[in-house]
Design an enzyme around this catalytic site. Structure first.
Site, mmCIF file in Angstrom:
data_model
loop_
_atom_site.group_PDB
_atom_site.id
_atom_site.type_symbol
_atom_site.label_atom_id
_atom_site.label_comp_id
_atom_site.label_asym_id
_atom_site.label_seq_id
_atom_site.Cartn_x
_atom_site.Cartn_y
_atom_site.Cartn_z
ATOM 1 N N GLY A 174 15.395 28.661 -11.613
ATOM 2 C CA GLY A 174 14.885 29.520 -10.546
ATOM 3 C C GLY A 174 15.332 29.067 -9.168
ATOM 4 O O GLY A 174 15.194 29.787 -8.189
ATOM 5 N N ASP A 202 10.781 22.094 -21.066
ATOM 6 C CA ASP A 202 11.916 22.520 -20.234
ATOM 7 C C ASP A 202 12.423 21.374 -19.365
ATOM 8 O O ASP A 202 13.434 21.536 -18.682
ATOM 9 C CB ASP A 202 11.517 23.712 -19.352
ATOM 10 C CG ASP A 202 10.247 23.444 -18.552
ATOM 11 O OD1 ASP A 202 9.229 23.096 -19.159
ATOM 12 O OD2 ASP A 202 10.288 23.572 -17.321
HETATM 13 P P1 AMP Z 1 9.899 22.466 -12.474
HETATM 14 O O1 AMP Z 1 8.431 22.362 -12.304
HETATM 15 O O2 AMP Z 1 10.686 22.030 -11.259
HETATM 16 O O3 AMP Z 1 10.399 21.847 -13.732
HETATM 17 O O4 AMP Z 1 10.211 24.019 -12.569
HETATM 18 C C1 AMP Z 1 9.630 24.874 -13.504
HETATM 19 C C2 AMP Z 1 10.202 26.249 -13.334
HETATM 20 O O5 AMP Z 1 9.888 26.783 -12.049
HETATM 21 C C3 AMP Z 1 11.715 26.338 -13.446
HETATM 22 O O6 AMP Z 1 12.024 27.545 -14.056
HETATM 23 C C4 AMP Z 1 12.152 26.308 -12.009
HETATM 24 O O7 AMP Z 1 13.430 26.886 -11.827
HETATM 25 C C5 AMP Z 1 11.066 27.133 -11.349
HETATM 26 N N1 AMP Z 1 10.924 26.805 -9.927
HETATM 27 C C6 AMP Z 1 10.435 25.668 -9.394
HETATM 28 N N2 AMP Z 1 10.452 25.717 -8.051
HETATM 29 C C7 AMP Z 1 10.979 26.911 -7.698
HETATM 30 C C8 AMP Z 1 11.264 27.546 -6.460
HETATM 31 N N3 AMP Z 1 11.013 26.972 -5.287
HETATM 32 N N4 AMP Z 1 11.814 28.788 -6.507
HETATM 33 C C9 AMP Z 1 12.066 29.390 -7.677
HETATM 34 N N5 AMP Z 1 11.819 28.843 -8.875
HETATM 35 C C10 AMP Z 1 11.281 27.611 -8.898
HETATM 36 MG MG MG Z 2 12.122 21.668 -14.591
#
Ligand code: AMP
Ligand code: MG
Length: 507
Positions: A105, A265
């Site tokens: 994302g 993930d």
């Molecule tokens: P994470 O918690 O960083 O492992 O992210 C979990 C999911 O949320 C993944 O699909 C990321 O790409 C999405 N994600 C995290 N932060 C953002 C953001 N600022 N904008 C868009 N998607 C995000």
């Molecule tokens: Mg992640």
């Protein structure tokens, strides 16, 4: 100017050489594996730091990467023609709940390169703007988490623990809005690949067995080529991923690292540590330690990590069952047998690592009891994890009742009692003192990325645009096992008012 070649004098071939010789094998997989994504430019890209040594390892021209053309790529403003930027599709269990579509994302895989050692490595931007998978997010990253990932991933690499790396951090010149307005930044991450357990789940939940097979073939080719020649390649693949994850988590446990968000993930098939969010190294030893603000139940507490790894691997195994045998029951049986090997692999790495930490060069039946008694004492008496082990190595020549390790314990006489047993044990492998000193020195780091130091460097960078604490900590952590007397203050645990009780992913 003798010896200086002006750009005009370069041959067309040199001028036209790509910034990076990208070869994008993942982008050659079917369209449903990813979303091709354009650049979403930022206002004022400014390089914070380029990891020159890593650039060289990747066979890239560090000076060119740090120049305008390089920084434009590292900020996601303009990609060279041979890049093929994609956001990868994946699903995942987040804190135990299945989410069928996550995906990159706020990340873009710009391409793969073959490094100097002939290994294929992904180059990915994190914080580079929205993609088809952004949901309600802005696709951006704040400066703080970018600096945290830079420092911790590079510290892990210096500790010899498999990890994604950081090639660069760039300021965007645009604010991001979290609880407050913060400077935006982009991190360039280098990984063996970005294939996650959740990538397999994405296709499995859609009943797309052909994609699961293609993904497994791709992952085998890239990470576990030996499995290709096995009698049962997909089973060999599963077993290899299990062995790699088991060894990885054991390595975390040996340095007191808490990943913080072991969602499926965030677990790479390659066996590298990936997705540094609210991660932390513990100061005082506490098996129940949790730092992440979003882990309210302590699901991903320090001592839970091996069990969670097995849980995650079971989710991977489920996706592979149809490839393991035409008969589902038989497939499940094979997957379960593979999962049962986790414990053996985990203990092989964990126990041998603990022995090295204590300087035990031979194996004796009571060693594990000796070790677990030390951990119990450390927990009860709030001993600092890192300093206790480091001090044991320093104390090899100390007389009983003296030395530096005992100072880590609230009630030193109980530690003295334990140390007596330890010395008696060491006396049975007398004559190997120099070897022991070496082993302990190279298995008990003096410097780890302590939370209070990370918080302080983030504060300096965000509030005062002062990147010196960031640079200095990176320099210290590049040599975690060396004494570095002038930097000894970086080895110290936080003072009471410096203690960090919670870490945030800040996404
Ligand atoms: P994470 O918690 O960083 O492992 O992210 C979990 C999911 O949320 C993944 O699909 C990321 O790409 C999405 N994600 C995290 N932060 C953002 C953001 N600022 N904008 C868009 N998607 C995000
Ligand atoms: Mg992640």
């Amino acid at each position: 100017m003798a010896g200086h070649i002006s750009p005009a004098a370069l041959s067309t071939e040199e001028k036209d050489a790509p910034l990076a010789p990208f070869d994008n094998s993942y982008a050659r997989l079917p369209e449903r594996f990813f979303a091709r994504t354009d650049a979403s430019p930022v206002s004022a890209p400014k390089l914070i730091r380029l990891n020159d040594a890593l650039a060289r390892e990747l066979g890239l021209d560090a000076a060119r990467l740090a120049g305008p053309e390089g920084v434009a790529m590292l900020a996601g403003n303009a990609f060279p023609p041979n890049a093929d930027p994609i956001a990868m599709a994946y699903a995942g269990h987040q804190f135990g709940n299945f989410v069928p579509q996550l995906g990159d994302g706020r990340a873009l895989l710009i391409g793969e390169v073959i490094d100097r050692r002939r290994r294929r490595r992904d180059i990915q931007l994190k914080g580079s703007g929205p993609t088809r998978f952004s949901r309600n997010g802005d696709g951006r990253a704040a400066l703080g988490p970018v600096l945290r990932e830079y420092v911790v991933s590079e510290a892990m690499a210096a500790l010899g623990i498999p990890t994604t790396r950081t090639l660069a951090a760039v300021l965007t010149g645009d604010p991001v809005y979290r609880e407050t307005r913060l400077p935006g930044a982009v991190l360039t991450r280098v990984a063996a690949s970005h294939i996650r357990i959740g990538t397999f789940q994405y296709f499995a939940v859609r009943g797309d067995l052909e994609a699961v097979r293609l993904l497994a073939d791709h992952a085998i080719e890239r990470h576990y080529p030996a499995a290709r020649g096995a009698d049962h390649p997909y089973l060999a693949f599963l077993e290899a991923v299990i062995a790699a994850q088991a060894a990885l988590v054991a390595r975390w446990m040996l340095v007191g690292f808490i990943h913080g968000v072991m969602n499926t993930d965030n677990m790479a098939i390659s066996g590298e540590t990936i997705d540094y969010g609210p991660c932390a190294f513990m100061d005082q030893y506490d098996p129940a330690a949790v730092f992440s603000s979003i882990d309210r139940q302590g699901r991903y507490a320090y001592a839970n990590q091996p069990g969670i790894a097995v849980w995650n691997l079971a989710r991977l195994a489920e996706t592979l069952v149809p490839l393991l045998d035409a008969d589902q029951d038989k497939g499940v049986e094979l997957a379960e047998a593979a999962l049962r090997t986790f414990q053996r692999h985990y203990e092989a790495t964990f126990h041998s690592g603990l022995r090295r930490k204590l300087g035990l060069l031979t194996e004796e039946a009571d060693d594990l009891k000796l070790i677990s008694d030390l951990f119990e004492l450390m927990a009860k008496q709030q001993a600092d994890f890192t300093l206790t082990f480091r001090a044991l190595g320093d104390d090899l020549d100390a007389v009983p009742g003296e030395g530096t390790a005992r100072a880590q314990f609230a009630w030193p006489p109980l530690f003295d009692e334990w140390a007596r047993r330890w010395r008696e044990r060491l006396s049975r492998e007398a004559g190997r003192d120099e070897e022991r000193r070496q082993v302990m020195r190279s298995n008990n780091p003096k410097y780890i990325p302590r939370n209070h130091r990370i918080e302080a460097l983030i504060q300096a960078a965000v509030e005062r645009a002062d990147f010196r604490p960031f640079e200095e900590l990176l320099t210290v952590l590049a040599r975690p096992f060396d004494e570095q007397p002038e930097m000894a203050h970086y080895a110290e645990p936080p003072k009471e008012h410096e203690r960090v009780l919670q870490t945030f992913c800040g996404t």
